[in-house]
Write an enzyme that holds these catalytic residues in place. Structure first.
Site, PDB file in Angstrom:
ATOM      1  N   ALA A   1      10.506  -4.204  21.980  1.00  0.00           N
ATOM      2  CA  ALA A   1      11.118  -5.468  22.423  1.00  0.00           C
ATOM      3  C   ALA A   1      11.576  -6.236  21.177  1.00  0.00           C
ATOM      4  CB  ALA A   1      10.162  -6.295  23.266  1.00  0.00           C
TER       5      ALA A   1
ATOM      6  N   HIS B   1      11.941  -8.832  13.822  1.00  0.00           N
ATOM      7  CA  HIS B   1      11.765  -7.418  13.451  1.00  0.00           C
ATOM      8  C   HIS B   1      12.914  -6.946  12.558  1.00  0.00           C
ATOM      9  CE1 HIS B   1       9.516  -7.412  17.422  1.00  0.00           C
ATOM     10  NE2 HIS B   1       8.626  -6.935  16.598  1.00  0.00           N
TER      11      HIS B   1
ATOM     12  N   SER C   1       8.614 -11.310  20.824  1.00  0.00           N
ATOM     13  CA  SER C   1       9.062 -10.467  21.946  1.00  0.00           C
ATOM     14  C   SER C   1       8.762 -11.165  23.267  1.00  0.00           C
ATOM     15  CB  SER C   1       8.339  -9.129  21.907  1.00  0.00           C
ATOM     16  OG  SER C   1       8.530  -8.541  20.653  1.00  0.00           O
TER      17      SER C   1
END
Ligand code: PAF
Length: 284
Positions: free
Chosen positions: A32, A37, A187
């Site tokens: 996700a 990230h 996420s």
């Protein structure tokens, strides 16, 4: 980018890179993926010759099975994102590869971080994080591993794990990436409605207000007031604390805050049933 369901095959590839003198950075994730990230991957790319990302929703770090079930899973999109980011390899293990039938989860001595805040509110969480990372670090001979500061207690747990187990890996902490309103990227944010997102932005705004109001000496009233403001917006606040950045001890009334970079604000709150965490250094 090559996807590896098998740690053994990926491990061979990493060893081959290292034999050629290339360094390997590792970004463990639960998928996700969001801009936070992407930033971890970019930092890894800047510091290492090769970048490996894992996507594995680790069951041992969820004490609430509902939370595990509801955790967002967007694998096709994630693979496209990682490929566009120029990641070299993605590790997609099955639960049985990480936790074979005869696996016994060790007990890790993670210290005081397990007795406060996330440690208290998510029993066993850091043991589960340490367990999965210990397995990853045993399986994959990477040089560096990258983690976001949003999970500040987790970052400390990883440092402890690496020191305790003698893994030859540099742990790199990366600053929290925020939405324009200040909401920490997570996420879990994708489960919020537009209104919920706006409410969630108050976490960062509250932190900024506390930072402004906080002088040289700690006054718990500032935290209390912010907590009340959050609750008035419909948030369910698990904790809001000012704590020492290395010992995680909570500040007490009258404590000197002169060394502002030694202190951090930490909070966990539920918005529309979604559990969000954040932290911010008192130093501006
Ligand atoms: O921060 C996370 O996403 C997870 O806790 C991690 C480090 C990937 C371990 O499962």
């Amino acid at each position: 980018m090559i996807a590896y369901p098998s740690g053994q095959k990926l491990s061979k590839q990493i060893a081959a890179w290292r034999e050629r003198g290339e360094s390997v950075g590792f970004v463990p994730t639960m998928g996700a993926l969001h801009k936070g990230h992407a930033t971890l991957c970019s930092m890894a790319k800047a510091q290492a010759d090769r970048v490996v990302v894992s996507i594995f929703v680790n069951p041992t770090q969820f004490h609430d099975s509902q939370d595990l079930e509801k955790y967002p899973r967007t694998i096709d999109q994630d693979l496209a994102t990682l490929s566009a980011l120029g990641v070299d390899a993605v590790y997609l293990p099955e639960v049985r590869e990480i936790y074979p039938a005869d696996y016994k989860q060790p007990v890790y001595a993670l210290g005081p971080l397990e007795k406060v805040m996330e440690g208290v509110h998510r029993p066993g969480h850091f043991q589960g994080v340490a367990a999965v990372l210990d397995r990853f670090f045993q399986l994959l001979p990477v040089n560096m591993a990258f983690f976001g500061e949003k999970d500040f207690q987790q970052l400390e747990a990883v440092h402890r794990l690496v020191a305790m187990k003698g893994h030859e890996i540099s742990v790199v902490g990366c600053p929290t990436i925020r939405e324009e309103c200040g909401l920490a990227m997570s996420s879990r944010n994708m489960r919020l409605s537009a209104a919920g997102r706006e409410t969630a932005c108050s976490i960062y705004k509250g932190f900024i207000e506390i930072k402004k109001a906080t002088a040289e000496v700690f006054e718990p009233d500032h935290l209390e007031q912010t907590k009340k403001n959050w609750e008035a917006l419909g948030m369910e606040v698990e904790y809001l604390e000012l704590a020492h950045a290395t010992t995680f001890e909570s500040a007490r009334q009258g404590d000197s805050l002169a060394l502002r970079n030694s202190w951090r604000l930490f909070a966990a709150a539920h918005v529309e049933g979604v559990r969000l965490i954040d932290n911010l250094a008192l130093k501006s």
